[in-house]
Design a protein around this motif. Structure first.
Motif, PDB file in Angstrom:
ATOM      1  N   LEU A  68       0.841  -1.197   0.000  1.00 23.17           N
ATOM      2  CA  LEU A  68       0.000   0.000   0.000  1.00 23.17           C
ATOM      3  C   LEU A  68       0.875   1.246   0.000  1.00 23.17           C
ATOM      4  O   LEU A  68       1.984   1.238   0.558  1.00 23.17           O
ATOM      5  N   ARG A  69       0.334   2.332  -0.595  1.00 23.11           N
ATOM      6  CA  ARG A  69       1.062   3.595  -0.631  1.00 23.11           C
ATOM      7  C   ARG A  69       0.068   4.743  -0.629  1.00 23.11           C
ATOM      8  O   ARG A  69      -0.954   4.699  -1.329  1.00 23.11           O
ATOM      9  N   GLY A  70       0.341   5.765   0.178  1.00 19.28           N
ATOM     10  CA  GLY A  70      -0.452   6.989   0.203  1.00 19.28           C
ATOM     11  C   GLY A  70       0.482   8.170   0.034  1.00 19.28           C
ATOM     12  O   GLY A  70       1.479   8.280   0.759  1.00 19.28           O
ATOM     13  N   ALA A  71       0.185   9.044  -0.914  1.00 18.18           N
ATOM     14  CA  ALA A  71       1.070  10.185  -1.187  1.00 18.18           C
ATOM     15  C   ALA A  71       0.291  11.489  -1.150  1.00 18.18           C
ATOM     16  O   ALA A  71      -0.851  11.560  -1.591  1.00 18.18           O
ATOM     17  N   TYR A  72       0.946  12.511  -0.620  1.00 17.67           N
ATOM     18  CA  TYR A  72       0.396  13.864  -0.609  1.00 17.67           C
ATOM     19  C   TYR A  72       1.334  14.744  -1.429  1.00 17.67           C
ATOM     20  O   TYR A  72       2.515  14.868  -1.113  1.00 17.67           O
ATOM     21  N   ARG A  73       0.805  15.311  -2.509  1.00 14.87           N
ATOM     22  CA  ARG A  73       1.615  16.154  -3.406  1.00 14.87           C
ATOM     23  C   ARG A  73       1.321  17.617  -3.072  1.00 14.87           C
ATOM     24  O   ARG A  73       0.205  18.093  -3.231  1.00 14.87           O
ATOM     25  N   PHE A  74       2.369  18.301  -2.589  1.00 15.17           N
ATOM     26  CA  PHE A  74       2.244  19.704  -2.221  1.00 15.17           C
ATOM     27  C   PHE A  74       2.313  20.617  -3.436  1.00 15.17           C
ATOM     28  O   PHE A  74       1.714  21.692  -3.462  1.00 15.17           O
ATOM     29  N   SER A  75       3.093  20.196  -4.408  1.00 17.64           N
ATOM     30  CA  SER A  75       3.244  20.983  -5.631  1.00 17.64           C
ATOM     31  C   SER A  75       3.675  20.033  -6.743  1.00 17.64           C
ATOM     32  O   SER A  75       3.855  18.838  -6.516  1.00 17.64           O
ATOM     33  N   GLU A  76       3.887  20.589  -7.901  1.00 17.13           N
ATOM     34  CA  GLU A  76       4.361  19.781  -9.028  1.00 17.13           C
ATOM     35  C   GLU A  76       5.734  19.168  -8.725  1.00 17.13           C
ATOM     36  O   GLU A  76       6.112  18.148  -9.268  1.00 17.13           O
ATOM     37  N   ASN A  77       6.459  19.802  -7.798  1.00 23.70           N
ATOM     38  CA  ASN A  77       7.831  19.397  -7.520  1.00 23.70           C
ATOM     39  C   ASN A  77       8.028  18.619  -6.210  1.00 23.70           C
ATOM     40  O   ASN A  77       9.096  18.063  -6.004  1.00 23.70           O
ATOM     41  N   PHE A  78       7.069  18.612  -5.303  1.00 18.62           N
ATOM     42  CA  PHE A  78       7.315  18.036  -3.982  1.00 18.62           C
ATOM     43  C   PHE A  78       6.163  17.126  -3.534  1.00 18.62           C
ATOM     44  O   PHE A  78       4.998  17.524  -3.573  1.00 18.62           O
ATOM     45  N   GLU A  79       6.544  15.921  -3.113  1.00 15.97           N
ATOM     46  CA  GLU A  79       5.567  14.914  -2.669  1.00 15.97           C
ATOM     47  C   GLU A  79       6.118  14.165  -1.456  1.00 15.97           C
ATOM     48  O   GLU A  79       7.303  13.893  -1.369  1.00 15.97           O
ATOM     49  N   VAL A  80       5.225  13.827  -0.527  1.00  9.60           N
ATOM     50  CA  VAL A  80       5.577  12.997   0.623  1.00  9.60           C
ATOM     51  C   VAL A  80       4.665  11.779   0.591  1.00  9.60           C
ATOM     52  O   VAL A  80       3.451  11.905   0.389  1.00  9.60           O
ATOM     53  N   ALA A  81       5.254  10.588   0.755  1.00 10.14           N
ATOM     54  CA  ALA A  81       4.468   9.348   0.678  1.00 10.14           C
ATOM     55  C   ALA A  81       4.760   8.443   1.875  1.00 10.14           C
ATOM     56  O   ALA A  81       5.908   8.313   2.306  1.00 10.14           O
ATOM     57  N   LEU A  82       3.724   7.824   2.402  1.00  7.19           N
ATOM     58  CA  LEU A  82       3.832   6.753   3.386  1.00  7.19           C
ATOM     59  C   LEU A  82       3.524   5.463   2.660  1.00  7.19           C
ATOM     60  O   LEU A  82       2.607   5.415   1.838  1.00  7.19           O
ATOM     61  N   TRP A  83       4.279   4.391   2.949  1.00  3.90           N
ATOM     62  CA  TRP A  83       4.058   3.130   2.258  1.00  3.90           C
ATOM     63  C   TRP A  83       4.371   1.960   3.173  1.00  3.90           C
ATOM     64  O   TRP A  83       5.086   2.091   4.165  1.00  3.90           O
ATOM     65  N   VAL A  84       3.781   0.825   2.834  1.00  5.39           N
ATOM     66  CA  VAL A  84       4.062  -0.433   3.533  1.00  5.39           C
ATOM     67  C   VAL A  84       4.159  -1.535   2.485  1.00  5.39           C
ATOM     68  O   VAL A  84       3.348  -1.604   1.571  1.00  5.39           O
ATOM     69  N   LYS A  85       5.182  -2.368   2.602  1.00 11.01           N
ATOM     70  CA  LYS A  85       5.385  -3.519   1.717  1.00 11.01           C
ATOM     71  C   LYS A  85       5.144  -4.780   2.533  1.00 11.01           C
ATOM     72  O   LYS A  85       5.532  -4.854   3.702  1.00 11.01           O
ATOM     73  N   ASN A  86       4.503  -5.771   1.936  1.00  6.94           N
ATOM     74  CA  ASN A  86       4.178  -7.033   2.605  1.00  6.94           C
ATOM     75  C   ASN A  86       3.357  -6.767   3.869  1.00  6.94           C
ATOM     76  O   ASN A  86       3.723  -7.174   4.972  1.00  6.94           O
ATOM     77  N   LEU A  87       2.242  -6.101   3.692  1.00  2.00           N
ATOM     78  CA  LEU A  87       1.365  -5.674   4.784  1.00  2.00           C
ATOM     79  C   LEU A  87       1.037  -6.800   5.765  1.00  2.00           C
ATOM     80  O   LEU A  87       1.028  -6.598   6.976  1.00  2.00           O
ATOM     81  N   LEU A  88       0.753  -7.987   5.262  1.00  2.00           N
ATOM     82  CA  LEU A  88       0.341  -9.108   6.124  1.00  2.00           C
ATOM     83  C   LEU A  88       1.528  -9.869   6.713  1.00  2.00           C
ATOM     84  O   LEU A  88       1.343 -10.852   7.429  1.00  2.00           O
ATOM     85  N   ASP A  89       2.747  -9.426   6.423  1.00  2.00           N
ATOM     86  CA  ASP A  89       3.978 -10.018   6.957  1.00  2.00           C
ATOM     87  C   ASP A  89       4.082 -11.513   6.658  1.00  2.00           C
ATOM     88  O   ASP A  89       4.401 -12.319   7.519  1.00  2.00           O
ATOM     89  N   LYS A  90       3.806 -11.876   5.400  1.00  2.00           N
ATOM     90  CA  LYS A  90       3.893 -13.281   4.978  1.00  2.00           C
ATOM     91  C   LYS A  90       5.181 -13.496   4.208  1.00  2.00           C
ATOM     92  O   LYS A  90       5.546 -12.699   3.359  1.00  2.00           O
ATOM     93  N   ARG A  91       5.881 -14.587   4.513  1.00  2.00           N
ATOM     94  CA  ARG A  91       7.174 -14.887   3.884  1.00  2.00           C
ATOM     95  C   ARG A  91       6.989 -15.960   2.815  1.00  2.00           C
ATOM     96  O   ARG A  91       6.326 -16.961   3.042  1.00  2.00           O
ATOM     97  N   ASN A  92       7.602 -15.737   1.663  1.00  2.00           N
ATOM     98  CA  ASN A  92       7.535 -16.691   0.555  1.00  2.00           C
ATOM     99  C   ASN A  92       8.935 -17.040   0.090  1.00  2.00           C
ATOM    100  O   ASN A  92       9.814 -16.183   0.021  1.00  2.00           O
ATOM    101  N   ARG A  93       9.110 -18.299  -0.253  1.00  2.00           N
ATOM    102  CA  ARG A  93      10.383 -18.739  -0.799  1.00  2.00           C
ATOM    103  C   ARG A  93      10.488 -18.253  -2.246  1.00  2.00           C
ATOM    104  O   ARG A  93       9.600 -18.468  -3.045  1.00  2.00           O
ATOM    105  N   VAL A  94      11.578 -17.573  -2.555  1.00  2.00           N
ATOM    106  CA  VAL A  94      11.747 -17.031  -3.907  1.00  2.00           C
ATOM    107  C   VAL A  94      13.009 -17.534  -4.599  1.00  2.00           C
ATOM    108  O   VAL A  94      13.246 -17.213  -5.756  1.00  2.00           O
ATOM    109  N   GLY A  95      13.815 -18.333  -3.912  1.00  2.13           N
ATOM    110  CA  GLY A  95      15.016 -18.843  -4.553  1.00  2.13           C
ATOM    111  C   GLY A  95      15.716 -19.876  -3.698  1.00  2.13           C
ATOM    112  O   GLY A  95      15.569 -19.904  -2.489  1.00  2.13           O
ATOM    113  N   THR A  96      16.440 -20.772  -4.361  1.00  2.61           N
ATOM    114  CA  THR A  96      17.269 -21.756  -3.670  1.00  2.61           C
ATOM    115  C   THR A  96      18.617 -21.816  -4.354  1.00  2.61           C
ATOM    116  O   THR A  96      18.746 -21.518  -5.528  1.00  2.61           O
ATOM    117  N   ASN A  97      19.606 -22.208  -3.590  1.00  6.20           N
ATOM    118  CA  ASN A  97      20.940 -22.391  -4.146  1.00  6.20           C
ATOM    119  C   ASN A  97      21.538 -23.617  -3.476  1.00  6.20           C
ATOM    120  O   ASN A  97      21.731 -23.634  -2.267  1.00  6.20           O
TER     121      ASN A  97
END
Length: 135
Positions: A68-97
């Motif tokens: 999820l991401r929420g952004a507030y744009r103050f002007s054409e040049n300046f933006e502040v965003a809050l974000w969260v990655k993997n909101l549910l905190d679930k782990r997935n295997r993506v590679g093996t070696n």
């Protein structure tokens, strides 16, 4: 399984047959000339296998990912965003070696081959604040 075994018709390791990703974004302009943008995405995948032999005991189910991401744009040049990655905190295997680790084995094990399986996973839930200035 030996390296000479045939795996024709098997699913590739760590490769699900199906993958679905949905995303949405909503932006609105405010009366003060600023704007707000909300966005998110959801990912789900079908089962995958940890090896080429598709052994049932080496099957992994993918756990959904939500960002999820929420952004507030103050002007054409300046933006502040809050974000969260993997909101549910679930782990997935993506590679093996699978690599040969002679320094961990006894001489007898080295004679027969000694390997170590290293697994990579998606990161846990993390979040942040990003400020962007464009010039």
């Amino acid at each position: 399984s030996n390296y000479g075994d045939g795996f024709d018709g098997n699913q590739l390791k760590l490769t699900p047959k199906h993958s679905l990703n949905l995303g949405a974004s909503y932006e609105t302009d405010l009366s003060n000339g600023h704007s707000v943008r909300l966005s998110g995405d959801w990912t789900q995948k079908s089962k995958q296998y940890d090896g080429e032999d598709n052994a049932p005991e080496a099957q992994t189910s993918f756990k959904e990912l939500i960002n999820l991401r929420g952004a507030y744009r103050f002007s054409e040049n300046f933006e502040v965003a809050l974000w969260v990655k993997n909101l549910l905190d679930k782990r997935n295997r993506v590679g093996t070696n699978d690599f040969f680790a002679w320094w961990l084995a006894t001489p007898e094990e080295n004679a027969n081959g000694y390997s170590v399986l290293s697994l990579s996973h998606t990161p846990p839930r993390y979040y942040g604040l990003t400020a962007t200035w464009t010039y």
